[in-house]
Design a protein around this motif. Structure first.
Motif, PDB file in Angstrom:
ATOM      1  N   GLY A 131      -5.347   2.900  12.923  1.00 15.90           N
ATOM      2  CA  GLY A 131      -4.461   1.771  12.661  1.00 15.90           C
ATOM      3  C   GLY A 131      -4.670   1.102  11.322  1.00 15.90           C
ATOM      4  O   GLY A 131      -3.871   0.257  10.928  1.00 15.90           O
ATOM      5  N   GLY A 132      -5.743   1.460  10.610  1.00 19.67           N
ATOM      6  CA  GLY A 132      -6.010   0.842   9.318  1.00 19.67           C
ATOM      7  C   GLY A 132      -7.428   0.294   9.260  1.00 19.67           C
ATOM      8  O   GLY A 132      -8.228   0.455  10.194  1.00 19.67           O
ATOM      9  N   PHE A 133      -7.740  -0.358   8.148  1.00 18.41           N
ATOM     10  CA  PHE A 133      -9.082  -0.937   7.997  1.00 18.41           C
ATOM     11  C   PHE A 133      -8.984  -2.228   7.189  1.00 18.41           C
ATOM     12  O   PHE A 133      -7.978  -2.486   6.518  1.00 18.41           O
ATOM     13  CB  PHE A 133     -10.024   0.049   7.310  1.00 18.41           C
ATOM     14  CG  PHE A 133      -9.879   0.113   5.814  1.00 18.41           C
ATOM     15  CD1 PHE A 133     -10.777  -0.534   4.980  1.00 18.41           C
ATOM     16  CD2 PHE A 133      -8.828   0.819   5.225  1.00 18.41           C
ATOM     17  CE1 PHE A 133     -10.635  -0.478   3.607  1.00 18.41           C
ATOM     18  CE2 PHE A 133      -8.688   0.874   3.849  1.00 18.41           C
ATOM     19  CZ  PHE A 133      -9.592   0.218   3.035  1.00 18.41           C
ATOM     20  N   VAL A 134     -10.047  -3.034   7.290  1.00 19.93           N
ATOM     21  CA  VAL A 134     -10.157  -4.266   6.519  1.00 19.93           C
ATOM     22  C   VAL A 134     -11.512  -4.249   5.827  1.00 19.93           C
ATOM     23  O   VAL A 134     -12.556  -4.101   6.482  1.00 19.93           O
ATOM     24  CB  VAL A 134     -10.024  -5.521   7.403  1.00 19.93           C
ATOM     25  CG1 VAL A 134     -10.131  -6.775   6.550  1.00 19.93           C
ATOM     26  CG2 VAL A 134      -8.713  -5.504   8.163  1.00 19.93           C
ATOM     27  N   ALA A 135     -11.503  -4.372   4.522  1.00 17.58           N
ATOM     28  CA  ALA A 135     -12.741  -4.303   3.748  1.00 17.58           C
ATOM     29  C   ALA A 135     -13.602  -5.546   3.968  1.00 17.58           C
ATOM     30  O   ALA A 135     -13.089  -6.646   4.208  1.00 17.58           O
ATOM     31  CB  ALA A 135     -12.416  -4.147   2.261  1.00 17.58           C
ATOM     32  N   ARG A 136     -14.907  -5.345   3.867  1.00 21.14           N
ATOM     33  CA  ARG A 136     -15.829  -6.475   3.933  1.00 21.14           C
ATOM     34  C   ARG A 136     -15.610  -7.343   2.699  1.00 21.14           C
ATOM     35  O   ARG A 136     -15.636  -6.864   1.567  1.00 21.14           O
ATOM     36  CB  ARG A 136     -17.271  -5.975   3.995  1.00 21.14           C
ATOM     37  CG  ARG A 136     -18.292  -7.088   4.164  1.00 21.14           C
ATOM     38  CD  ARG A 136     -19.708  -6.541   4.181  1.00 21.14           C
ATOM     39  NE  ARG A 136     -19.977  -5.786   5.400  1.00 21.14           N
ATOM     40  CZ  ARG A 136     -20.081  -4.477   5.458  1.00 21.14           C
ATOM     41  NH1 ARG A 136     -19.919  -3.758   4.351  1.00 21.14           N
ATOM     42  NH2 ARG A 136     -20.333  -3.857   6.575  1.00 21.14           N
ATOM     43  N   PRO A 152      -9.819  -8.161  -1.726  1.00 18.25           N
ATOM     44  CA  PRO A 152      -9.864  -6.844  -1.071  1.00 18.25           C
ATOM     45  C   PRO A 152      -9.402  -6.888   0.381  1.00 18.25           C
ATOM     46  O   PRO A 152      -8.642  -6.014   0.824  1.00 18.25           O
ATOM     47  CB  PRO A 152     -11.346  -6.465  -1.184  1.00 18.25           C
ATOM     48  CG  PRO A 152     -11.827  -7.195  -2.396  1.00 18.25           C
ATOM     49  CD  PRO A 152     -11.078  -8.490  -2.418  1.00 18.25           C
ATOM     50  N   ALA A 153      -9.856  -7.888   1.132  1.00 16.94           N
ATOM     51  CA  ALA A 153      -9.436  -7.990   2.530  1.00 16.94           C
ATOM     52  C   ALA A 153      -7.943  -8.286   2.637  1.00 16.94           C
ATOM     53  O   ALA A 153      -7.254  -7.765   3.523  1.00 16.94           O
ATOM     54  CB  ALA A 153     -10.245  -9.067   3.242  1.00 16.94           C
ATOM     55  N   SER A 154      -7.423  -9.103   1.736  1.00 16.81           N
ATOM     56  CA  SER A 154      -6.003  -9.449   1.762  1.00 16.81           C
ATOM     57  C   SER A 154      -5.135  -8.218   1.540  1.00 16.81           C
ATOM     58  O   SER A 154      -4.111  -8.031   2.205  1.00 16.81           O
ATOM     59  CB  SER A 154      -5.691 -10.510   0.715  1.00 16.81           C
ATOM     60  OG  SER A 154      -6.400 -11.709   0.975  1.00 16.81           O
ATOM     61  N   ARG A 155      -5.538  -7.366   0.595  1.00 14.29           N
ATOM     62  CA  ARG A 155      -4.750  -6.158   0.339  1.00 14.29           C
ATOM     63  C   ARG A 155      -4.723  -5.254   1.567  1.00 14.29           C
ATOM     64  O   ARG A 155      -3.689  -4.653   1.896  1.00 14.29           O
ATOM     65  CB  ARG A 155      -5.327  -5.408  -0.867  1.00 14.29           C
ATOM     66  CG  ARG A 155      -5.146  -6.161  -2.182  1.00 14.29           C
ATOM     67  CD  ARG A 155      -5.372  -5.234  -3.365  1.00 14.29           C
ATOM     68  NE  ARG A 155      -6.750  -4.771  -3.423  1.00 14.29           N
ATOM     69  CZ  ARG A 155      -7.713  -5.382  -4.106  1.00 14.29           C
ATOM     70  NH1 ARG A 155      -7.441  -6.498  -4.775  1.00 14.29           N
ATOM     71  NH2 ARG A 155      -8.931  -4.898  -4.130  1.00 14.29           N
ATOM     72  N   CYS A 156      -5.853  -5.157   2.269  1.00 13.05           N
ATOM     73  CA  CYS A 156      -5.898  -4.351   3.493  1.00 13.05           C
ATOM     74  C   CYS A 156      -5.009  -4.948   4.578  1.00 13.05           C
ATOM     75  O   CYS A 156      -4.285  -4.224   5.285  1.00 13.05           O
ATOM     76  CB  CYS A 156      -7.335  -4.248   4.002  1.00 13.05           C
ATOM     77  SG  CYS A 156      -8.464  -3.373   2.891  1.00 13.05           S
ATOM     78  N   LEU A 157      -5.062  -6.271   4.733  1.00 11.24           N
ATOM     79  CA  LEU A 157      -4.278  -6.939   5.773  1.00 11.24           C
ATOM     80  C   LEU A 157      -2.783  -6.869   5.477  1.00 11.24           C
ATOM     81  O   LEU A 157      -1.974  -6.700   6.394  1.00 11.24           O
ATOM     82  CB  LEU A 157      -4.740  -8.393   5.891  1.00 11.24           C
ATOM     83  CG  LEU A 157      -6.147  -8.582   6.470  1.00 11.24           C
ATOM     84  CD1 LEU A 157      -6.681  -9.972   6.156  1.00 11.24           C
ATOM     85  CD2 LEU A 157      -6.141  -8.351   7.982  1.00 11.24           C
ATOM     86  N   LEU A 158      -2.410  -6.978   4.217  1.00 15.34           N
ATOM     87  CA  LEU A 158      -1.007  -6.856   3.855  1.00 15.34           C
ATOM     88  C   LEU A 158      -0.502  -5.439   4.121  1.00 15.34           C
ATOM     89  O   LEU A 158       0.628  -5.245   4.580  1.00 15.34           O
ATOM     90  CB  LEU A 158      -0.815  -7.223   2.385  1.00 15.34           C
ATOM     91  CG  LEU A 158      -1.003  -8.709   2.035  1.00 15.34           C
ATOM     92  CD1 LEU A 158      -1.047  -8.902   0.520  1.00 15.34           C
ATOM     93  CD2 LEU A 158       0.116  -9.550   2.642  1.00 15.34           C
TER      94      LEU A 158
END
Length: 540
Positions: A230-235, A257-263
């Protein structure tokens, strides 16, 4: 007992949510559940940020806070709700009265667990709930259910009623084992929906895919469930800062970094889930949820009926008249009573459970012979293959959690696979083909160097000239099949080039000869004119 049966019948009649009419052409929103096997993996933070990212892209999003009593949604978004869904069920407020809007445009329904906490919903309450959910569903396109962490029955009910489930894990062994335990329970309940695994708190994309690969490999091996990536979210330290400021990180620092993953995760949800129609809307979801709750309540009542005389320590002491005897004598008397009186099985099982729990509390571990008893139990139980696979999978995940490494190393795993296929050439060939394909998919190259393999084969002592000629013929045929013309080596190409050069020289020679002939003719013509001119001069 009759009183319990009456309560059960009344509850089932009142919980008949399906009798409430739903418009055939009503708007159906997409329902997604976010859950995790354990707490502390960032589930609620993910839910709020994904909802915010979806809202920023123009989606109408509403979150149902189904976390039991923790109100993490309210804390992360800085909300202070005055009312919950319980006030709607009581008829005190309308559904729109309790909905809270964030400044990012996300709606939140607090206290969604109020439905599950009601012991019995009468017909009026169910009708009121149906009307409220239908009104709310008309205003939104996506409903995100944020469950509590863990594998409690209430959490599983929220999950198994949804067509789309997002299971959040981290690389920590405890998260992997708890996530596997949740999937094992969903597997036993025959969950029919789609499960997507989101890996949180990882260093980068390779770290996330490796964590997912190990997790999904255990699921594929031991469970009859299909999980998708389903995807990942960076630390990201910015996430901690956003929590302190009670603002979603995608809104606080959009390029983190986390924002780019969540978007990216929100984009995938809008594309793959929102891009198709759904047959399970919000009202349908809660109908399924209430039916599951009723079914679980039925099973609980049946268990109560089958164990209407549970084990009680006081009753056990009354069955032993000599209370001054030592423990060994009491144990002998209990064993004799069990063998002679044939007590109720459920009562004896309850006593055994209490005894083992008391032993562990007293001495800090299980009895020394518990391991032998466990083996005897496994041998005696007529387990089907899938059940044995689940047990083996649980042990493997426990080993990984305990020692932070796989139970079987590469050499042992490979030896086991080869041993399983050693008597079948087709199976061995299929195994080699699958391993080669997996290597190619992972490293974007073939595990074998074809040129090196051919050259090494030619150098073998048993390779003769006939084999070489056969190899040349096979290579030539393969070349012609691939490029649609026969293969030509350097000598062949030189011959062709020489023939083409000779043909060109012959053509040029003919051209020069034609020019020579033309010049000769011209010369003769000039000579004739000269002689005619001289003859004319002499006559004059």
């Amino acid at each position: 007992m009759d009183h319990i049966n009456q309560l059960h019948s009344s509850a089932m009649e009142n919980l008949n949510f399906a009798e409430q009419p739903l418009p055939a052409d009503k708007h159906r929103a997409h329902v997604m559940v976010f859950t995790s096997g354990k707490g502390g993996v960032g589930k609620t933070c993910l839910t709020t940020n994904v909802a915010t990212a979806m809202a920023r892209k123009g989606a109408r999003v509403c979150i149902f806070d189904a976390d039991t009593g923790l109100a993490n949604i309210n804390i992360l978004l800085g909300l202070r709700p005055e009312y919950t869904l319980e006030h709607v069920l009581n008829g005190e407020k309308s559904i729109h009265d309790i909905v809270i809007k964030t400044r990012q445009g996300v709606a939140v329904v607090p206290g969604a667990t109020g439905i599950a906490e009601f012991a019995d919903l009468n017909a009026d309450t169910v009708k009121r709930l149906c009307t409220a959910l239908t009104e709310l569903e008309a205003d939104y396109d996506y409903f995100l259910i944020d469950t509590a962490a863990g594998v409690a029955d209430s959490v599983l009910q929220f999950v198994e009623s949804s067509p789309n489930t997002f299971l959040l894990i981290t690389p920590e062994p405890t998260s992997l084992t708890d996530g596997f335990s949740m999937l094992k329970l969903l597997n036993s309940r025959h969950y029919p929906g789609n499960i997507r695994v989101v890996v949180n708190m990882v260093d980068d994309y390779p770290h996330a895919t490796e964590t997912y690969r190990r997790f999904s490999a255990a699921v594929d091996k031991y469970l009859d469930l299909k999980v998708d990536y389903g995807g990942f979210v960076a630390r990201d330290e910015n996430v901690t800062q956003s929590i302190v400021k009670q603002t979603p990180v995608v809104d606080l620092i959009g390029n983190a970094p986390a924002s780019r993953c969540l978007l990216a995760l929100a984009d995938n949800m809008l594309k793959h889930i929102g891009g198709s129609e759904t047959e399970v809307g919000l009202a349908d979801y809660w109908k399924n949820f209430l039916q599951e709750t009723a079914n679980d309540r039925t099973e609980s009542i049946q268990e109560t009926q089958s164990a209407s005389e549970p084990y009680q320590p006081a009753q056990a002491s009354e069955a032993i008249p000599d209370s001054s005897a030592n423990f060994a004598a009491l144990a002998n008397q209990l064993l004799a009573a069990m063998q002679s009186q044939s007590p109720d099985r459920q009562t004896l099982e309850d006593f055994t459970g209490h005894f083992l729990a008391g032993f562990q509390t007293q001495f800090g571990n299980f009895p020394a012979n518990f391991r032998q008893l466990l083996f005897r139990w496994l041998e005696a139980e007529d387990y089907a293959a899938p059940q044995l696979q689940e047990l083996a999978g649980t042990l493997e995940m426990l080993y990984m959690a305990k020692h932070q490494q796989p139970m079987h190393n590469l050499e042992n795993s490979l030896a086991r696979l080869i041993a399983q296929c050693k008597d079948s050439e087709s199976q061995m060939r299929a195994l080699a083909t699958q391993m080669r394909a997996a290597y190619t998919h992972t490293f974007n190259s073939d595990v074998f160097n074809a040129r090196r393999e051919v050259l090494e084969s030619i150098q073998k002592p048993d390779f003769n000239e006939t084999d070489f000629q056969l190899l040349l013929d096979a290579l030539g045929q393969a070349f012609e099949n691939r490029f649609k013309h026969p293969y030509q080596g350097k000598s062949d190409l030189l011959l062709v080039s020489a023939a083409e050069t000779l043909a060109e020289m012959t053509s040029e020679e003919k051209s020069l000869q034609a020019q020579v002939d033309e010049l000769t003719n011209s010369f003769q013509h000039l000579s004739q004119r000269r002689e005619a001119l001289l003859a004319t001069i002499k006559q004059a």
